[in-house]
Enzyme design. Structure first.
Site, PDB file in Angstrom:
ATOM      1  N   SER A 188       0.790  -1.231   0.000  1.00  0.00           N
ATOM      2  CA  SER A 188       0.000   0.000   0.000  1.00  0.00           C
ATOM      3  C   SER A 188       0.817   1.274   0.000  1.00  0.00           C
ATOM      4  O   SER A 188       0.342   2.312  -0.455  1.00  0.00           O
ATOM      5  CB  SER A 188      -0.947   0.000   1.194  1.00  0.00           C
ATOM      6  OG  SER A 188      -0.220  -0.128   2.395  1.00  0.00           O
ATOM      7  N   HIS A 216      -5.219  -3.288  -2.877  1.00  0.00           N
ATOM      8  CA  HIS A 216      -4.833  -2.355  -3.940  1.00  0.00           C
ATOM      9  C   HIS A 216      -4.719  -3.029  -5.308  1.00  0.00           C
ATOM     10  O   HIS A 216      -4.136  -2.465  -6.223  1.00  0.00           O
ATOM     11  CB  HIS A 216      -3.514  -1.663  -3.587  1.00  0.00           C
ATOM     12  CG  HIS A 216      -3.628  -0.792  -2.386  1.00  0.00           C
ATOM     13  ND1 HIS A 216      -4.123   0.492  -2.436  1.00  0.00           N
ATOM     14  CD2 HIS A 216      -3.362  -1.036  -1.072  1.00  0.00           C
ATOM     15  CE1 HIS A 216      -4.126   1.010  -1.218  1.00  0.00           C
ATOM     16  NE2 HIS A 216      -3.679   0.099  -0.375  1.00  0.00           N
ATOM     17  N   LYS A 247     -11.609   0.946  -2.167  1.00  0.00           N
ATOM     18  CA  LYS A 247     -10.575   1.511  -3.038  1.00  0.00           C
ATOM     19  C   LYS A 247     -11.065   1.482  -4.492  1.00  0.00           C
ATOM     20  O   LYS A 247     -11.933   2.269  -4.833  1.00  0.00           O
ATOM     21  CB  LYS A 247      -9.259   0.816  -2.768  1.00  0.00           C
ATOM     22  CG  LYS A 247      -8.742   1.292  -1.399  1.00  0.00           C
ATOM     23  CD  LYS A 247      -7.666   0.525  -0.742  1.00  0.00           C
ATOM     24  CE  LYS A 247      -7.384   1.176   0.623  1.00  0.00           C
ATOM     25  NZ  LYS A 247      -6.682   0.312   1.557  1.00  0.00           N
TER      26      LYS A 247
HETATM   27  C1  LIG Z   1      -6.839   0.059   3.033  1.00  0.00           C
HETATM   28  C2  LIG Z   1      -6.255  -1.250   3.348  1.00  0.00           C
HETATM   29  C3  LIG Z   1      -6.885  -2.141   4.210  1.00  0.00           C
HETATM   30  C4  LIG Z   1      -8.100  -1.771   5.025  1.00  0.00           C
HETATM   31  O1  LIG Z   1      -9.230  -1.641   4.263  1.00  0.00           O
HETATM   32  P1  LIG Z   1     -10.369  -0.633   4.768  1.00  0.00           P
HETATM   33  O2  LIG Z   1     -11.561  -1.025   3.990  1.00  0.00           O
HETATM   34  O3  LIG Z   1      -9.859   0.741   4.441  1.00  0.00           O
HETATM   35  O4  LIG Z   1     -10.507  -0.840   6.234  1.00  0.00           O
HETATM   36  C5  LIG Z   1      -6.334  -3.385   4.379  1.00  0.00           C
HETATM   37  N1  LIG Z   1      -5.196  -3.737   3.737  1.00  0.00           N
HETATM   38  C6  LIG Z   1      -4.556  -2.883   2.930  1.00  0.00           C
HETATM   39  C7  LIG Z   1      -3.310  -3.324   2.252  1.00  0.00           C
HETATM   40  C8  LIG Z   1      -5.052  -1.621   2.709  1.00  0.00           C
HETATM   41  O5  LIG Z   1      -4.389  -0.770   1.939  1.00  0.00           O
END
Ligand SMILES: *Cc1c(COP(=O)(O)O)cnc(C)c1O
Length: 396
Positions: A188, A216, A247
């Site tokens: 991330s 991602h 995302k």
């Molecule tokens: C954003 C993210 C999460 C958490 O997801 P949310 O829906 O924002 O709680 C978990 N793992 C990674 C790698 C992320 O980037």
């Protein structure tokens, strides 16, 4: 008592400020689109993970509105208590199809999915092996599970193998620990990819399980946006796939995809699922509409434009390796990262400075994220402004 409390907090806040690690919320008075409005100023936004520009797509927004009309604003209780609203089921069936798994389960967030799943699967007699750079929610989940925790150097197969060999010695000592490896397909804060094929071979060789976080990658890798595991044809070799709906899918929520028995088990044992009110039906409906776009010809076009942008930025910024829409411009020093971000802000560009504890101390960076909704001219503006913040290193 109150004085004591305030004093303690203020001391700790002062310390954060002293280390240039203090953070503040910035109020945004617009949607999260390539242009956002902060303090009355319109800024070019390179901070969002809405990679396909779906968070503000009319079809996605209308799906949410329609779900509110049909199912209401709130879900009432946990899905096990008051019944489970149809939009969750429709979304889960389609997620499983997208992920090429038997079943899927949605959670209120990706973080809740991570916490609920790892703590349900493992206990103190088990072993969990995580990549050094996995997301905070997975680190917390691993710790909370009580399993023995080992961390392997980022994407380092030799180190992972060493940790697996150590785990194997526990087995030969007559114990029967479950062994779970956790990693991400796209990291991330660095945007690089895991050597997934090799990790799968290793975990099979050692009889371990793999949990892959595709937060991602879902929506942007694979022919129909299934993710990185799908792109390399490995979906059926991974025990647990997880991700977020917040995302590339432009909505909010988290999911786990895998076998029917995994999902059945989590419905029973994942505490963040069992003991939590279901998310609003509108978020499931929005994610479902986004998922339909992801799998469609429109989705393919959005991915094409996204990856074109990624490749153009890579060239224009003179970077050697860029593997995803997450483009870290590594600065190192926290103060310098902040001043560079603020210099960009002065030129109307919003790129977040990422600091400890999100990344290691001394590894501060600007984290540029590009989306399909940006234009070529947006990219050119970013590159021009970035260059003005860089001292001429080799001018002649
Ligand atoms: C954003 C993210 C999460 C958490 O997801 P949310 O829906 O924002 O709680 C978990 N793992 C990674 C790698 C992320 O980037």
């Amino acid at each position: 008592m109150e004085n004591h409390f305030a004093q303690d907090l203020n001391e700790r806040l002062r310390e954060l400020r002293g280390q240039r690690l203090h953070r503040e919320l910035r109020r945004v008075d617009s949607p999260q689109t390539p242009q956002i409005k902060i303090n009355g100023q319109t800024l070019l936004n390179f901070s969002s993970n809405d990679y396909l520009g779906l968070a503000n797509d009319p079809a996605v927004k209308n799906a949410a509105i329609d779900a509110v009309q049909r199912f209401g604003a709130g879900a009432g209780a946990s899905r096990l208590v008051c019944g489970s609203l149809a939009p969750f089921h429709e979304l889960e069936e389609n997620l499983a199809r997208l992920k090429k798994t038997e079943a899927a389960l949605t959670f209120s967030t990706g973080s809740a999915a991570a916490l609920g799943t790892v703590t349900a699967l493992l206990d103190k007699d088990d072993i969990v092996i995580i990549d050094k750079l996995v997301h905070a929610s997975l680190v917390d989940a691993a710790k909370l599970s009580g399993a023995k925790l080992r961390v392997f150097a980022h994407n380092d197969l030799n180190d992972l193998e060493d940790k697996l060999k150590w785990a194997a010695t526990k087995r030969s000592a007559g114990l029967k620990p479950r062994i779970l490896i956790i990693t991400e397909s796209v990291f991330s804060m660095d945007g690089d990819l895991a050597p997934l094929k090799e990790i799968i071979e290793l975990k099979d060789r050692f009889g371990a399980w793999l949990m892959l976080d595709e937060a991602h990658a879902t929506g942007i890798f694979g022919k129909t946006g299934g993710g990185f595991a799908d792109e390399i044809g490995a979906s059926d070799r991974i025990e647990i796939q997880m991700g977020t709906l917040g995302k590339a899918l432009g909505a909010s929520g988290g999911y786990i995809a895998g076998s029917r028995s995994l999902i059945d088990f989590l419905v029973n044992r994942a505490r963040s699922f069992v003991f939590s009110t279901a998310p609003v039906p509108a978020s499931a409906a929005a994610a479902q509409a986004a998922l339909e776009i992801v799998c469609s010809a429109d989705g393919r076009l959005r991915r094409k434009s996204l990856w074109n942008h990624v490749s153009n930025l890579k060239t224009q910024l003179g970077l050697e390796t860029v593997s995803s829409p997450i483009i870290p411009l590594i600065i190192g020093d926290e103060t310098k990262a902040l001043s560079t971000a603020s210099a960009l802000l002065d030129q109307g560009i919003f790129v977040p400075a990422i600091r400890f504890p999100t990344v290691s101390r001394g590894a501060a960076r600007l984290r540029v994220t590009v989306t399909a909704a940006h234009t070529e001219s947006d990219l050119a503006t970013l590159v021009r402004s970035w260059q003005t913040t860089q001292p001429a290193l080799c001018s002649r």
